[in-house]
Design a protein around this motif. Structure first.
Motif, PDB file in Angstrom:
ATOM      1  N   HIS A 196       0.822  -1.215   0.000  1.00 27.57           N
ATOM      2  CA  HIS A 196       0.000   0.000   0.000  1.00 27.57           C
ATOM      3  C   HIS A 196       0.855   1.263   0.000  1.00 27.57           C
ATOM      4  O   HIS A 196       0.320   2.377  -0.072  1.00 27.57           O
ATOM      5  N   LEU A 197       2.179   1.106   0.067  1.00 29.32           N
ATOM      6  CA  LEU A 197       3.083   2.249   0.105  1.00 29.32           C
ATOM      7  C   LEU A 197       3.690   2.499  -1.272  1.00 29.32           C
ATOM      8  O   LEU A 197       4.144   1.567  -1.942  1.00 29.32           O
ATOM      9  N   LYS A 198       3.711   3.751  -1.670  1.00 25.31           N
ATOM     10  CA  LYS A 198       4.267   4.099  -2.976  1.00 25.31           C
ATOM     11  C   LYS A 198       5.725   3.643  -3.077  1.00 25.31           C
ATOM     12  O   LYS A 198       6.527   3.860  -2.173  1.00 25.31           O
ATOM     13  N   GLY A 199       6.047   3.017  -4.185  1.00 26.23           N
ATOM     14  CA  GLY A 199       7.413   2.592  -4.442  1.00 26.23           C
ATOM     15  C   GLY A 199       7.754   1.212  -3.932  1.00 26.23           C
ATOM     16  O   GLY A 199       8.832   0.690  -4.234  1.00 26.23           O
ATOM     17  N   ALA A 200       6.847   0.599  -3.162  1.00 25.86           N
ATOM     18  CA  ALA A 200       7.133  -0.733  -2.619  1.00 25.86           C
ATOM     19  C   ALA A 200       7.026  -1.815  -3.682  1.00 25.86           C
ATOM     20  O   ALA A 200       7.568  -2.907  -3.515  1.00 25.86           O
ATOM     21  N   VAL A 201       6.315  -1.522  -4.754  1.00 26.38           N
ATOM     22  CA  VAL A 201       6.138  -2.483  -5.840  1.00 26.38           C
ATOM     23  C   VAL A 201       7.026  -2.066  -7.006  1.00 26.38           C
ATOM     24  O   VAL A 201       6.901  -0.956  -7.529  1.00 26.38           O
ATOM     25  N   LYS A 202       7.932  -2.944  -7.396  1.00 28.53           N
ATOM     26  CA  LYS A 202       8.887  -2.644  -8.457  1.00 28.53           C
ATOM     27  C   LYS A 202       8.432  -3.291  -9.767  1.00 28.53           C
ATOM     28  O   LYS A 202       8.087  -4.472  -9.796  1.00 28.53           O
ATOM     29  N   VAL A 203       8.458  -2.497 -10.828  1.00 29.71           N
ATOM     30  CA  VAL A 203       7.974  -2.953 -12.131  1.00 29.71           C
ATOM     31  C   VAL A 203       9.033  -2.667 -13.191  1.00 29.71           C
ATOM     32  O   VAL A 203       9.704  -1.633 -13.156  1.00 29.71           O
ATOM     33  N   THR A 204       9.185  -3.596 -14.120  1.00 34.64           N
ATOM     34  CA  THR A 204      10.102  -3.395 -15.238  1.00 34.64           C
ATOM     35  C   THR A 204       9.496  -4.016 -16.494  1.00 34.64           C
ATOM     36  O   THR A 204       8.333  -4.433 -16.490  1.00 34.64           O
ATOM     37  N   THR A 205      10.266  -4.093 -17.560  1.00 28.77           N
ATOM     38  CA  THR A 205       9.783  -4.668 -18.816  1.00 28.77           C
ATOM     39  C   THR A 205       9.959  -6.179 -18.805  1.00 28.77           C
ATOM     40  O   THR A 205      11.032  -6.687 -18.484  1.00 28.77           O
ATOM     41  N   GLY A 206       8.894  -6.901 -19.150  1.00 27.06           N
ATOM     42  CA  GLY A 206       8.939  -8.354 -19.208  1.00 27.06           C
ATOM     43  C   GLY A 206       9.283  -8.851 -20.601  1.00 27.06           C
ATOM     44  O   GLY A 206       9.838  -8.121 -21.425  1.00 27.06           O
ATOM     45  N   LEU A 207       8.918 -10.094 -20.889  1.00 25.22           N
ATOM     46  CA  LEU A 207       9.215 -10.695 -22.184  1.00 25.22           C
ATOM     47  C   LEU A 207       8.243 -10.255 -23.279  1.00 25.22           C
ATOM     48  O   LEU A 207       8.477 -10.522 -24.454  1.00 25.22           O
ATOM     49  N   ALA A 208       7.152  -9.631 -22.889  1.00 19.82           N
ATOM     50  CA  ALA A 208       6.258  -8.938 -23.835  1.00 19.82           C
ATOM     51  C   ALA A 208       5.590  -9.852 -24.853  1.00 19.82           C
ATOM     52  O   ALA A 208       5.374  -9.457 -25.992  1.00 19.82           O
ATOM     53  N   PHE A 209       5.236 -11.059 -24.446  1.00 16.51           N
ATOM     54  CA  PHE A 209       4.399 -11.871 -25.322  1.00 16.51           C
ATOM     55  C   PHE A 209       2.960 -11.358 -25.302  1.00 16.51           C
ATOM     56  O   PHE A 209       2.211 -11.562 -26.247  1.00 16.51           O
ATOM     57  N   MET A 210       2.591 -10.694 -24.198  1.00 14.32           N
ATOM     58  CA  MET A 210       1.277 -10.069 -24.071  1.00 14.32           C
ATOM     59  C   MET A 210       1.459  -8.595 -23.745  1.00 14.32           C
ATOM     60  O   MET A 210       2.280  -8.240 -22.901  1.00 14.32           O
ATOM     61  N   GLY A 211       0.689  -7.742 -24.416  1.00  9.89           N
ATOM     62  CA  GLY A 211       0.728  -6.319 -24.130  1.00  9.89           C
ATOM     63  C   GLY A 211      -0.443  -5.894 -23.265  1.00  9.89           C
ATOM     64  O   GLY A 211      -1.484  -6.554 -23.218  1.00  9.89           O
ATOM     65  N   ASP A 212      -0.273  -4.797 -22.543  1.00  6.81           N
ATOM     66  CA  ASP A 212      -1.345  -4.171 -21.761  1.00  6.81           C
ATOM     67  C   ASP A 212      -1.934  -5.083 -20.690  1.00  6.81           C
ATOM     68  O   ASP A 212      -3.126  -5.004 -20.374  1.00  6.81           O
ATOM     69  N   VAL A 213      -1.119  -5.979 -20.142  1.00  4.60           N
ATOM     70  CA  VAL A 213      -1.524  -6.776 -18.990  1.00  4.60           C
ATOM     71  C   VAL A 213      -0.354  -6.836 -18.008  1.00  4.60           C
ATOM     72  O   VAL A 213       0.799  -6.608 -18.377  1.00  4.60           O
ATOM     73  N   ILE A 214      -0.666  -7.128 -16.751  1.00  9.33           N
ATOM     74  CA  ILE A 214       0.346  -7.394 -15.725  1.00  9.33           C
ATOM     75  C   ILE A 214      -0.087  -8.657 -14.995  1.00  9.33           C
ATOM     76  O   ILE A 214      -1.195  -8.716 -14.455  1.00  9.33           O
ATOM     77  N   PHE A 215       0.768  -9.666 -14.977  1.00  6.71           N
ATOM     78  CA  PHE A 215       0.448 -10.912 -14.292  1.00  6.71           C
ATOM     79  C   PHE A 215       1.079 -10.938 -12.899  1.00  6.71           C
ATOM     80  O   PHE A 215       2.195 -10.465 -12.699  1.00  6.71           O
ATOM     81  N   ASP A 216       0.350 -11.514 -11.947  1.00  8.05           N
ATOM     82  CA  ASP A 216       0.918 -11.821 -10.639  1.00  8.05           C
ATOM     83  C   ASP A 216       0.493 -13.237 -10.276  1.00  8.05           C
ATOM     84  O   ASP A 216      -0.603 -13.676 -10.643  1.00  8.05           O
ATOM     85  N   SER A 217       1.356 -13.954  -9.569  1.00  2.00           N
ATOM     86  CA  SER A 217       1.100 -15.361  -9.272  1.00  2.00           C
ATOM     87  C   SER A 217       0.997 -15.594  -7.769  1.00  2.00           C
ATOM     88  O   SER A 217       1.293 -14.704  -6.971  1.00  2.00           O
TER      89      SER A 217
END
Length: 227
Positions: free
Chosen positions: A113-134
């Motif tokens: 819930h804190l800004k900056g605690a979640v780190k995001v970068t570029t993935g392998l890009a087989f899918m666009g405009d989605v973000i997966f979490d497991s």
């Protein structure tokens, strides 16, 4: 089966060979690609060209992007996925998270819930405009996917529960499989959001995130028009 993301690739490879054998899939091979030099080897490239399906194991998704980005194997996978009907790319855990263009690579659920605690970068890009979490419900990752979507509202957030998968066809048609639940977080209608104006480690505030709870149903298919 590509075990690059794992720190115990041999053990992981053996486990998957056993699992696929139980499903009567016998023509399965493992590629222990450990670095970018391995990813350029002609033998591995040829095997990718001849495979009907490629699956990435779990582990650390940054190992996947750092190892394969810009390589001939990566270009071959992209070309085949986009142009060959019936060619399948799959991933589990970190392997699934790396499938999208926008990829979460770090984020403690307790601080999500804190800004900056979640780190995001570029993935392998087989899918666009989605973000997966497991491991979504088991590890309490709603907050980190919500923050990732809030900072990238063009993307649809897809949280995968245990023993649950998503079959994606034609680039934007999604069908739930398995026994668990999928959570979809849509940020297209976000109203107020303070994330651009607050300091790091400050609590974020977001209004009008749309959330879907989704499970396997007969003849049910969800389509994302903008993907």
């Amino acid at each position: 089966m590509i075990t690059t993301a794992s720190t115990i690739p041999v053990e992981v490879g053996e486990n998957y060979l056993e699992a696929f054998a139980k499903l009567s899939c016998t023509n399965v091979n493992v590629m222990h690609i450990r670095n970018r030099e391995d990813a350029q080897k002609p033998d591995y490239i040829q095997r990718i060209k001849e495979a009907d399906a490629v699956m990435f194991s779990g582990g650390n998704q940054m190992r996947l992007t750092a190892t394969f980005g810009g390589t001939e194997i990566y270009r071959t996978l992209q070309t085949r996925y986009k142009n060959e009907e019936g060619f399948l790319i799959a991933g589990t855990s970190a392997g699934a998270m790396a499938m999208s263009n926008t990829m979460i690579y770090e984020g403690n659920a307790a601080n999500a819930h804190l800004k900056g605690a979640v780190k995001v970068t570029t993935g392998l890009a087989f899918m666009g405009d989605v973000i997966f979490d497991s491991h979504f419900d088991k590890r309490g990752r709603f907050g980190r996917l919500a923050q990732a979507v809030a900072t990238n509202p063009t993307c649809i957030g897809i949280g995968l529960g245990e023993d649950t998968g998503l079959l994606i066809t034609e680039g934007n048609k999604m069908e739930a499989i398995g026994s668990g639940m999928i959570i979809i977080i849509d940020g297209h209608n976000i109203g107020y959001c303070n994330i651009a104006d607050i300091a790091d480690n400050s609590p974020i505030s977001v209004e009008n995130l749309t959330v879907h709870f989704w499970r396997k149903e007969t003849d049910t298919c969800w389509k994302q028009e903008n993907t």
